[in-house]
Design a protein around this motif. Structure first.
Motif, PDB file in Angstrom:
ATOM      1  N   ARG A  34       0.834  -1.203   0.000  1.00 36.50           N
ATOM      2  CA  ARG A  34       0.000   0.000   0.000  1.00 36.50           C
ATOM      3  C   ARG A  34       0.870   1.254   0.000  1.00 36.50           C
ATOM      4  O   ARG A  34       0.382   2.338  -0.229  1.00 36.50           O
ATOM      5  N   GLY A  35       2.130   1.051   0.368  1.00 33.68           N
ATOM      6  CA  GLY A  35       3.027   2.185   0.429  1.00 33.68           C
ATOM      7  C   GLY A  35       2.725   2.990   1.677  1.00 33.68           C
ATOM      8  O   GLY A  35       1.810   2.668   2.443  1.00 33.68           O
ATOM      9  N   ASN A  36       3.455   4.013   1.857  1.00 31.77           N
ATOM     10  CA  ASN A  36       3.244   4.847   3.018  1.00 31.77           C
ATOM     11  C   ASN A  36       2.154   5.852   2.694  1.00 31.77           C
ATOM     12  O   ASN A  36       2.382   7.043   2.611  1.00 31.77           O
ATOM     13  N   THR A  37       0.936   5.360   2.509  1.00 29.74           N
ATOM     14  CA  THR A  37      -0.142   6.187   1.979  1.00 29.74           C
ATOM     15  C   THR A  37      -0.422   7.398   2.861  1.00 29.74           C
ATOM     16  O   THR A  37      -0.796   8.455   2.382  1.00 29.74           O
ATOM     17  N   GLU A  38      -0.252   7.185   4.166  1.00 24.70           N
ATOM     18  CA  GLU A  38      -0.521   8.292   5.082  1.00 24.70           C
ATOM     19  C   GLU A  38       0.377   9.476   4.741  1.00 24.70           C
ATOM     20  O   GLU A  38      -0.061  10.617   4.700  1.00 24.70           O
ATOM     21  N   ALA A  39       1.634   9.145   4.491  1.00 24.75           N
ATOM     22  CA  ALA A  39       2.600  10.200   4.266  1.00 24.75           C
ATOM     23  C   ALA A  39       2.456  10.831   2.885  1.00 24.75           C
ATOM     24  O   ALA A  39       2.830  11.976   2.674  1.00 24.75           O
ATOM     25  N   ALA A  40       1.931  10.056   1.922  1.00 27.21           N
ATOM     26  CA  ALA A  40       1.823  10.583   0.573  1.00 27.21           C
ATOM     27  C   ALA A  40       0.862  11.762   0.558  1.00 27.21           C
ATOM     28  O   ALA A  40      -0.250  11.663   1.041  1.00 27.21           O
ATOM     29  N   GLU A  97      18.521   9.079 -34.795  1.00 30.11           N
ATOM     30  CA  GLU A  97      18.419   7.965 -33.852  1.00 30.11           C
ATOM     31  C   GLU A  97      18.528   8.448 -32.425  1.00 30.11           C
ATOM     32  O   GLU A  97      19.302   9.363 -32.135  1.00 30.11           O
ATOM     33  N   LEU A  98      17.776   7.853 -31.541  1.00 29.25           N
ATOM     34  CA  LEU A  98      17.935   8.142 -30.123  1.00 29.25           C
ATOM     35  C   LEU A  98      17.534   6.933 -29.295  1.00 29.25           C
ATOM     36  O   LEU A  98      16.985   5.960 -29.810  1.00 29.25           O
ATOM     37  N   SER A  99      17.866   7.039 -28.019  1.00 31.02           N
ATOM     38  CA  SER A  99      17.665   5.925 -27.110  1.00 31.02           C
ATOM     39  C   SER A  99      17.071   6.492 -25.835  1.00 31.02           C
ATOM     40  O   SER A  99      17.433   7.593 -25.424  1.00 31.02           O
ATOM     41  N   LEU A 100      16.150   5.786 -25.241  1.00 33.40           N
ATOM     42  CA  LEU A 100      15.570   6.306 -24.000  1.00 33.40           C
ATOM     43  C   LEU A 100      15.023   5.186 -23.122  1.00 33.40           C
ATOM     44  O   LEU A 100      14.685   4.113 -23.613  1.00 33.40           O
ATOM     45  N   PRO A 101      14.970   5.432 -21.807  1.00 36.34           N
ATOM     46  CA  PRO A 101      14.355   4.434 -20.927  1.00 36.34           C
ATOM     47  C   PRO A 101      12.843   4.612 -20.889  1.00 36.34           C
ATOM     48  O   PRO A 101      12.343   5.731 -20.980  1.00 36.34           O
ATOM     49  N   MET A 102      12.147   3.500 -20.778  1.00 37.00           N
ATOM     50  CA  MET A 102      10.674   3.548 -20.752  1.00 37.00           C
ATOM     51  C   MET A 102      10.212   2.725 -19.556  1.00 37.00           C
ATOM     52  O   MET A 102      10.652   1.586 -19.379  1.00 37.00           O
ATOM     53  N   MET A 103       9.375   3.302 -18.769  1.00 38.70           N
ATOM     54  CA  MET A 103       8.806   2.578 -17.622  1.00 38.70           C
ATOM     55  C   MET A 103       7.385   3.075 -17.422  1.00 38.70           C
ATOM     56  O   MET A 103       6.869   3.802 -18.264  1.00 38.70           O
ATOM     57  N   CYS A 104       6.768   2.679 -16.318  1.00 39.53           N
ATOM     58  CA  CYS A 104       5.424   3.188 -16.040  1.00 39.53           C
ATOM     59  C   CYS A 104       5.493   4.704 -16.043  1.00 39.53           C
ATOM     60  O   CYS A 104       6.394   5.292 -15.442  1.00 39.53           O
ATOM     61  N   GLN A 105       4.556   5.323 -16.725  1.00 39.03           N
ATOM     62  CA  GLN A 105       4.595   6.773 -16.870  1.00 39.03           C
ATOM     63  C   GLN A 105       3.871   7.491 -15.732  1.00 39.03           C
ATOM     64  O   GLN A 105       3.727   8.697 -15.742  1.00 39.03           O
ATOM     65  N   HIS A 106       3.380   6.736 -14.785  1.00 32.67           N
ATOM     66  CA  HIS A 106       2.678   7.274 -13.629  1.00 32.67           C
ATOM     67  C   HIS A 106       1.685   8.362 -14.033  1.00 32.67           C
ATOM     68  O   HIS A 106       1.760   9.521 -13.612  1.00 32.67           O
ATOM     69  N   CYS A 107       0.762   7.907 -14.874  1.00 33.32           N
ATOM     70  CA  CYS A 107      -0.261   8.791 -15.435  1.00 33.32           C
ATOM     71  C   CYS A 107      -1.133   9.389 -14.329  1.00 33.32           C
ATOM     72  O   CYS A 107      -1.452   8.717 -13.349  1.00 33.32           O
ATOM     73  N   ALA A 108      -1.526  10.638 -14.537  1.00 36.49           N
ATOM     74  CA  ALA A 108      -2.482  11.247 -13.614  1.00 36.49           C
ATOM     75  C   ALA A 108      -3.879  10.687 -13.858  1.00 36.49           C
ATOM     76  O   ALA A 108      -4.710  10.638 -12.955  1.00 36.49           O
ATOM     77  N   GLU A 109      -4.137  10.289 -15.109  1.00 32.70           N
ATOM     78  CA  GLU A 109      -5.417   9.644 -15.452  1.00 32.70           C
ATOM     79  C   GLU A 109      -5.116   8.231 -15.930  1.00 32.70           C
ATOM     80  O   GLU A 109      -5.269   7.923 -17.104  1.00 32.70           O
ATOM     81  N   PRO A 110      -4.678   7.362 -15.043  1.00 37.90           N
ATOM     82  CA  PRO A 110      -4.159   6.065 -15.498  1.00 37.90           C
ATOM     83  C   PRO A 110      -5.238   5.093 -15.986  1.00 37.90           C
ATOM     84  O   PRO A 110      -6.126   4.738 -15.212  1.00 37.90           O
ATOM     85  N   PRO A 111      -5.162   4.683 -17.241  1.00 36.33           N
ATOM     86  CA  PRO A 111      -6.139   3.708 -17.743  1.00 36.33           C
ATOM     87  C   PRO A 111      -6.089   2.393 -16.959  1.00 36.33           C
ATOM     88  O   PRO A 111      -7.109   1.737 -16.787  1.00 36.33           O
ATOM     89  N   LYS A 123      -3.734   4.817  -7.482  1.00 35.70           N
ATOM     90  CA  LYS A 123      -2.807   5.936  -7.557  1.00 35.70           C
ATOM     91  C   LYS A 123      -2.713   6.569  -6.187  1.00 35.70           C
ATOM     92  O   LYS A 123      -3.741   6.887  -5.587  1.00 35.70           O
ATOM     93  N   ARG A 124      -1.503   6.734  -5.719  1.00 37.21           N
ATOM     94  CA  ARG A 124      -1.341   7.407  -4.426  1.00 37.21           C
ATOM     95  C   ARG A 124      -1.556   8.902  -4.603  1.00 37.21           C
ATOM     96  O   ARG A 124      -1.465   9.433  -5.709  1.00 37.21           O
ATOM     97  N   ALA A 125      -1.760   9.565  -3.489  1.00 39.18           N
ATOM     98  CA  ALA A 125      -2.006  11.005  -3.541  1.00 39.18           C
ATOM     99  C   ALA A 125      -0.849  11.746  -4.210  1.00 39.18           C
ATOM    100  O   ALA A 125      -1.039  12.776  -4.851  1.00 39.18           O
ATOM    101  N   ASP A 126       0.357  11.206  -4.088  1.00 36.98           N
ATOM    102  CA  ASP A 126       1.503  11.885  -4.684  1.00 36.98           C
ATOM    103  C   ASP A 126       1.747  11.458  -6.136  1.00 36.98           C
ATOM    104  O   ASP A 126       2.810  11.729  -6.685  1.00 36.98           O
ATOM    105  N   GLY A 127       0.763  10.807  -6.735  1.00 33.17           N
ATOM    106  CA  GLY A 127       0.838  10.511  -8.168  1.00 33.17           C
ATOM    107  C   GLY A 127       1.497   9.195  -8.534  1.00 33.17           C
ATOM    108  O   GLY A 127       1.554   8.847  -9.708  1.00 33.17           O
ATOM    109  N   ILE A 128       1.980   8.441  -7.558  1.00 33.61           N
ATOM    110  CA  ILE A 128       2.619   7.163  -7.871  1.00 33.61           C
ATOM    111  C   ILE A 128       1.542   6.104  -8.103  1.00 33.61           C
ATOM    112  O   ILE A 128       0.634   5.945  -7.282  1.00 33.61           O
ATOM    113  N   VAL A 129       1.639   5.423  -9.238  1.00 34.21           N
ATOM    114  CA  VAL A 129       0.661   4.381  -9.553  1.00 34.21           C
ATOM    115  C   VAL A 129       1.249   3.030  -9.144  1.00 34.21           C
ATOM    116  O   VAL A 129       2.359   2.682  -9.530  1.00 34.21           O
ATOM    117  N   LEU A 130       0.495   2.299  -8.339  1.00 35.67           N
ATOM    118  CA  LEU A 130       0.982   1.032  -7.792  1.00 35.67           C
ATOM    119  C   LEU A 130      -0.036  -0.084  -7.996  1.00 35.67           C
ATOM    120  O   LEU A 130      -1.185   0.180  -8.326  1.00 35.67           O
TER     121      LEU A 130
END
Ligand code: SF4
Ligand code: SF4
Lengths: 238, 393
Positions: A34-40, A97-111, A123-130
């Motif tokens: 759940r993460g530290n939801t209180e603190a988020a 050409e370019l290279s980049l890292p891709m991970m969860c984008q922590h969407c504000a409106e996460p599908p 989504k936690r209050a601080d925007g982290i999607v878990l």
């Protein structure tokens, strides 16, 4: 006390003890899941700005660091979990050409959160999607819904897990923005591991943070901005 | 004496059929056990193709379960007597297929043991969560409807119950279509045409299943279906097949209209290897054109032709769902439009999928559950369509 009584008592004690031992780590995992939801706090919006100009092709440091931090095997079979991956891009019209890292984008409106039937994706209050690994039933609908292919399904039983990164067979997982580190005031492992400082992590809501200042001064984009998901991860030089 | 031998043979056959169904269901259970202990690693599914063969079976069963009720609706809602006589059988089939389909769907979850979580933790924005309600509601409604038809005293309620079922199954199939229609990021899905497409598909698939079961029941009871009735239901199947084909064509044509989806359409219809082959040969030719020929070609359209046509429509349904569900995921997600992409996670690559035996066992297990429910019910209760001498209405 008869012999049988004593035996019964002993048995009860042992089984209660065993039950406690069995449940305790579960409860612990639940807390971390759940993460530290209180603190988020909703005053914070954690995000990253990734400068593609600083990201070297062939460098995999962020991926290695993520795997180490979160206890992933690092395997790249189609059934292996990958929370972060390097993508090599080539502009079809210009050949650039370019290279980049891709991970969860922590969407504000996460599908992924929208479609999850049990609200295990949240989504936690601080925007982290878990993903709450105790609630996930493994329907994989979030994987169908994520526009960035950010999620992995655990196909096999796992061994040697990290105590503060709960994972489990039959559930879905993805980049947690290293919530276990952030809650301790540290940087995500990938950001810390990048020698070229291509990953800038911070609070997008804090005007004075380095990331907020940089987002104001340089041109950055969200991947698939047309979907209007308001991602927490932004890219520069894309 | 001879009659008695025949009866004994039939009794024995019934138990043999039941045992065969049970065996297949057991094999399904074995597959579930294996998937439970080893994880999905033993299936062909992976992080690119996350929904595999079990979904093809489950969605077929659920969509057909809704469509077969059409037979009942034409009877109850529109008051057509030959359909009314078939409403109980249609309702039974609906319940049986729904049970089979849902079992497959539930047991394919990564954590089927947590299915109760889906009932207690409810996310109102999830189409999946809506579907849990829609499916359980459908069960209840169809069971009630069946009761109003089978229990004489409840007969007056059968029309309102039929109406409720009629409305509910439209919403249900809309829900099934929405599961995909809401996936806006994927080129294959995210189209408003999917819910109506699934509804029309359900009509054809449900009626095809109905034809097959009806034929078996009539043969079992050594009765022949009134040719006039056969002709009407046969023509209806033809109309539904044409309607379904039209919807599928419209879905692909609208996709072709959007520039960002032409790549996907090209893949599915022209150069995607197995998928275009399955689509054109499996679905269009064998699943639609041949059945239409069998139904409408002068001199054909007899009872056996209709049976074969129905079986082909069912086969076509499986093929279409395979192309739609697996092919839709196999085509790479367009995360960076305008770029050529590559990564270790299958970006920019066509995903590979080989269904494993366990997935098939699970799927057939679901079919077996539907089969057992139908066979036992038909034996214990009277589901034989009870036709009055035929008067056109
Ligand atoms: S990137 Fe995907 S997994 Fe991450 S929040 Fe957005 S939809 Fe969810
Ligand atoms: S933030 Fe943490 S979990 Fe996410 S990609 Fe970086 S290292 Fe991995």
């Amino acid at each position: 006390m008869s012999d049988t009584d004593a035996q019964r008592r002993q048995f009860l004690k042992t089984s209660l003890g065993a039950a406690a031992v069995a449940i305790a780590p579960g409860m612990l995992l639940f807390e971390t899941a759940r993460g530290n939801t209180e603190a988020a706090s909703s005053k914070v919006r954690w995000g990253m700005l990734i400068d593609t100009a600083q990201c070297t092709q062939g460098c995999n440091d962020c991926v290695t660091a993520c795997n180490k931090e979160n206890g992933l095997s690092g395997g790249t079979a189609p059934t292996d979990s990958q929370w972060i991956r390097k993508i090599d891009l080539k502009d079809i019209s210009s050949g650039h050409e370019l290279s980049l890292p891709m991970m969860c984008q922590h969407c504000a409106e996460p599908p992924c959160v929208d479609v999850c039937p049990t609200a295990a994706s949240f989504k936690r209050a601080d925007g982290i999607v878990l993903v709450d690994r105790h609630r996930c039933i493994g329907c994989r609908y979030c994987m169908m819904a994520c526009p960035y292919k950010a999620r992995s399904f655990v196909h096999e039983p796992l061994t040697d897990q990290k105590p503060d990164v709960p994972r489990g067979k039959g559930t879905v997982e993805s980049c947690t923005l290293c919530v276990q580190r952030i809650d301790k005031g540290q940087q995500p492992a990938c950001a810390e591991a990048c020698k070229n400082k291509a990953i800038l992590f911070g609070n997008l809501n804090d005007e004075n943070s380095e990331i907020a200042k940089k987002v104001r001064s340089v041109v950055s984009v969200q991947v698939r901005a047309d979907l209007q998901l308001n991602t927490g991860i932004r890219y520069q030089g894309l | 004496m001879a009659d008695l031998t025949a009866l004994r043979f039939k009794n024995r056959l019934f138990y043999v059929l039941l045992a065969a169904g049970g065996l297949v269901a057991l094999a399904g259970l074995y597959a579930v056990h294996m998937m439970e202990s080893h994880g999905h690693i033993i299936t062909g599914m992976n992080n690119q193709i996350v929904w595999g063969m079990p979904h093809v079976f489950a969605i077929f069963l659920i969509v057909a379960a809704s469509g077969v009720l059409n037979v009942a609706s034409i009877g109850s809602v529109f008051g057509k007597s030959i359909y009314k006589a078939r409403a109980p059988l249609a309702s039974l089939l609906s319940i049986a297929m729904l049970a089979g389909g849902l079992t497959v769907l539930m047991l394919d979850l990564g954590r089927p043991d947590r299915v109760i979580v889906a009932a207690t933790n409810y996310n109102p924005t999830s189409v999946f969560a809506w579907n849990v309600l829609l499916y359980s509601g459908m069960f209840t409604l169809v069971a009630l409807y069946l009761w109003t038809m089978m229990e004489r005293r409840m007969n007056p309620w059968s029309k309102p119950a039929g109406l409720a079922v009629f409305a509910w199954r439209f919403i249900l199939t809309t829900g099934t279509g929405l599961i995909f229609a809401f996936l806006t990021a994927r080129q294959a899905y995210g189209s408003a045409i999917l819910p109506p497409m699934f509804i029309v598909l359900s009509f054809a698939w449900g009626l095809a299943v109905f034809h097959v079961v009806q034929k078996v029941i009539y043969t079992w009871n050594e009765k022949t279906l009134d040719p006039a009735i056969l002709q009407r239901t046969r023509n209806l199947l033809g109309v539904f097949v044409i309607g379904a084909l039209y919807m599928v064509a419209t879905y692909h044509l609208t996709n072709l209209y959007f520039a960002h989806r032409t790549g996907f359409e090209h893949f599915i219809l022209v150069d995607g290897g197995i998928y275009p082959n399955l689509f054109w040969w499996g679905y269009v030719v064998f699943g639609n054109l041949v059945p239409l020929l069998l139904i409408y070609f002068p001199g054909l359209g007899k009872s056996t032709c209709v049976l074969v046509a129905s079986l082909l429509v069912i086969l076509g349904a499986f093929v279409l769902l395979y192309v739609f569900i697996i092919g839709g995921q196999a085509y790479p997600l367009d995360i960076f439009p305008g770029y050529q992409v590559s990564s270790t996670f299958g970006d920019g690559q066509i995903a590979i999928y080989h269904p494993s035996i366990y997935e098939f066992l699970l799927g057939f297990g679901g079919l077996a559950i539907a089969f057992i429910i139908t066979t036992v019910s038909v034996r214990v209760l009277n589901f034989m369509p009870n036709d009055k001498p035929y008067i056109p209405d």
